[in-house]
Every structure is written in C-alpha cells, then in structure tokens.
Motif scaffolding. Structure first.
Motif, mmCIF file in Angstrom:
data_model
loop_
_atom_site.group_PDB
_atom_site.id
_atom_site.type_symbol
_atom_site.label_atom_id
_atom_site.label_comp_id
_atom_site.label_asym_id
_atom_site.label_seq_id
_atom_site.Cartn_x
_atom_site.Cartn_y
_atom_site.Cartn_z
ATOM 1 N N THR A 143 0.666 4.040 -3.029
ATOM 2 C CA THR A 143 0.216 5.385 -2.656
ATOM 3 C C THR A 143 1.305 6.425 -2.885
ATOM 4 O O THR A 143 1.029 7.526 -3.382
ATOM 5 C CB THR A 143 -0.221 5.404 -1.180
ATOM 6 N N ALA A 168 1.940 9.030 2.487
ATOM 7 C CA ALA A 168 1.552 7.741 1.900
ATOM 8 C C ALA A 168 1.460 6.653 2.969
ATOM 9 O O ALA A 168 0.561 5.796 2.925
ATOM 10 C CB ALA A 168 2.564 7.344 0.820
ATOM 11 N N TYR A 198 -2.596 4.454 4.911
ATOM 12 C CA TYR A 198 -2.989 3.046 5.095
ATOM 13 C C TYR A 198 -2.206 2.337 6.201
ATOM 14 O O TYR A 198 -2.727 1.388 6.816
ATOM 15 C CB TYR A 198 -2.782 2.263 3.794
ATOM 16 N N TYR A 224 0.833 -1.207 0.000
ATOM 17 C CA TYR A 224 0.000 0.000 0.000
ATOM 18 C C TYR A 224 0.872 1.263 0.000
ATOM 19 O O TYR A 224 0.531 2.264 -0.638
ATOM 20 C CB TYR A 224 -0.925 0.003 1.221
ATOM 21 N N GLU A 249 -6.518 8.958 -2.171
ATOM 22 C CA GLU A 249 -5.464 8.255 -2.903
ATOM 23 C C GLU A 249 -5.586 8.402 -4.416
ATOM 24 O O GLU A 249 -4.559 8.438 -5.115
ATOM 25 C CB GLU A 249 -5.497 6.772 -2.538
#
Length: 344
Positions: free
Chosen positions: A39, A83, A87, A35, A126
C-alpha cells in the motif's frame, strides 16, 4: 528491500508446502508488513506524481518551498501512516471485533480475505483512486508540457517568418545601407547633368570652363559618399547571414526541447502503464475471489497476480532513476556520494 528480506522468505515455504508453520503471531506480523509495504508503494507513487505535478504546473511556488525539509518529511510520514491505517488495524483486530477467527490452523491470510464489502472499499482506496490520481497528475504534466512546446513553436515561427526588409528597417546599419543604395541609384543622373554643364562651360570660354570644372570637381569630391553598391550588398548579405544563424540556433533549441518533452511524456506513460499492469490483475481477482468465496478463481492466477505486486515494488526503485534525472542524482548521492562530487 524489506519485502525481499522479510516477506518473501516467509511466503516461499508457505507456497511450496501449502502450510504455515511459523505460528499465529508471526502470521499477523507478516500480513501487516506485507499489506503495509504494498500500500505504501502505491501511495508513494501518488506522492511522487503529485510532487512532479506541482514542479511543472506551479514552478515558482514549488521552488520557493524546495528547501522546506519538514514539509517533505511530513508528507512521507503521512504516506506510511495512511498505508498502515488502511489494512493494519483490520488485520490486528478483526477477529476480536467479530468474536471469532475464521482462519483454519496451518493457514495464514487476513480475516477479511472473503469479505467483499471491505475489499471493495479498500481496493477503491488502494488502487482505483491512486490510479486515477496518478493518471490525472501525469496527464496534466503532459498537457502542460505540450502547451508550453506549442507556445515556443509559435514564437519560433513568428521569428522565422519575419521578412528581411523589416529586420533591415529595425537596424541602424540597415537604414544606412538602404540610403547608400538609393544615393548610388541617383548618382548616374547627376553625373550626366554635370557632363552637360561642363560642355556648355567649355563652349563659352576656356577660363570660365576651367573655373567651372574646378568648382564642380570640388563639389563632387565633397559630396558625402558613404558606400558603393558592393558595400551595400555586403551589408545586406551580412544581415542575412546573421538572421540565418539566429534561425538555425533557435531551430536547434526547439528540437532539443521537443526531444526532451517527448522523453518526459514517454517516461510518464511507462510509469503509469507499469503501475496499472502490476496492480490491476490482483485487485480485480481479489474482488472477484471474495465475491464467489474463492471458487471461481484458480489459485494459480491469484498467486501470479500476487507476485506482480512484489515485482512492482522491485521495479519502482529502478524505474524512477531510469526515467528521471533528479531521482538518478538522488540515488547516486545516497549510494555513491564520492561519484557525484567528480561529475561535471
């Protein structure tokens, strides 16, 4: 590079066997890295587009800050921090906050995988917001280039439409040529008057006629004759040639700038288009899948959209050097510094 070295080798066996065999801790680490990389790739595209937006629309201020390395490093660090914050904390602590884990044994996905509200919020941050931002920056760059091109063309047409007479009036040589041409036009009448006076003088007395003839000849020889008709025409043709050469040079310059601006606009459209193609299917399918709890979307289409994200991460390092000379030089400087030294 990290996705190819870490994420894909762990994901391929999981896809082929349908079972995660590497344990819960490695599963969470794999999810965080996966993730984070996807991102950060999106946020880096936004940062690059913003940087190019400043370099075009605020060129003077941008060049003044170009040597500020700390500011550039701070921006890159902020991209990775944001970023991770989007998440990372949710992947690590979701099961502890909710009190239990919903992931079955032998599977590996995030706890919020079917939480529609969280995914909708995260997707807005995102994909939708970055995509709109990238479109805005690149569209602003294109409009700014188009505006400057229009100004250049207007100036070129003004220069092209200037008459030859105006240019001659502005030039000292042209004024001299015009005076010479006017003087040459008056010369035949003056010559006719002189011949009449000569005839009258000869009819009265020969001696007086001789004196008059000598005096008139000396006057005519002393008259300032700056040029003749041929030299006047040559001067005009020289000015006309210089004007044509100037127009041709400006025309070639404008064509070069138009060609360059078109290439820039095309490269911007390619970058935005590929970003949208790679990210839109996954984002939309992820939201729909969360809403119907995975029953309305086939696993085949979801996996295809998931691989598009990694393909986008693989394309970007190649796409930007191809589209922008500055990125190409930066990559050459990092990978082949000796090659950059021998380039003209």
């Amino acid at each position: 590079l990290v996705a190819g070295a870490f994420c894909i080798p762990l994901y391929v066996p999981y896809v082929l066997t349908g079972r995660w065999i590497f344990g819960r801790s490695l599963c969470k680490l794999w999810l965080v890295v996966d993730y984070l990389l996807c991102t950060s790739s999106v946020f880096n595209i936004v940062l690059i587009s913003y940087d190019r937006f400043l370099s075009v629309t605020r060129a003077v201020a941008y060049r003044a800050q170009q040597g500020n390395t700390k500011r550039a490093v701070l921006k890159m660090v902020m991209v990775w921090v944001l970023a991770f914050l989007l998440y990372g904390p949710a992947i690590i602590s979701w099961e502890y906050i909710s009190g239990r884990s919903i992931i079955p044994t032998g599977e590996c996905y995030a706890e919020f995988f079917y939480n529609w509200y969280f995914l909708m919020t995260a997707s807005t941050l995102e994909f939708f917001t970055p995509f709109i931002s990238v479109m805005f920056f690149n569209l602003s760059i294109y409009l700014n280039i188009q505006k400057r091109t229009k100004i250049r063309l207007d100036i070129f047409h003004e220069v092209h439409n200037q008459s030859f007479t105006e240019e001659m009036e502005m030039s000292p040589e042209a004024k001299l040529s015009l005076k010479c041409c006017k003087w040459e036009q008056k010369e035949p009448a003056e010559t006719l008057d002189l011949s009449k006076s000569k005839a009258q003088a000869a009819a009265s007395t020969a001696s007086l006629g001789a004196k008059d003839l000598l005096s008139t000849s000396s006057e005519s020889s002393g008259k300032p004759k700056c040029c003749n008709k041929k030299s006047c025409k040559n001067s005009a043709s020289t000015l006309s040639l210089e004007k044509r050469m100037k127009i041709v040079s400006q025309s070639m310059t404008q064509r070069f700038r138009l060609s360059r601006d078109k290439k820039v606009a095309k490269s911007l459209a390619i970058i935005v288009g590929i970003f949208g193609i790679c990210w839109a299917p996954y984002t939309l399918l992820m939201i729909i899948r969360a809403g119907c709890h995975g029953h309305c979307i086939s696993d085949y289409w979801y996996e295809t959209s998931f691989w598009l994200l990694w393909i986008n991460s693989a394309i970007n390092p190649v796409l930007y050097p191809l589209c922008h000379y500055s990125f190409r030089r930066a990559f050459i400087k990092l990978l082949c510094p000796k090659k950059l030294k021998i380039q003209p």
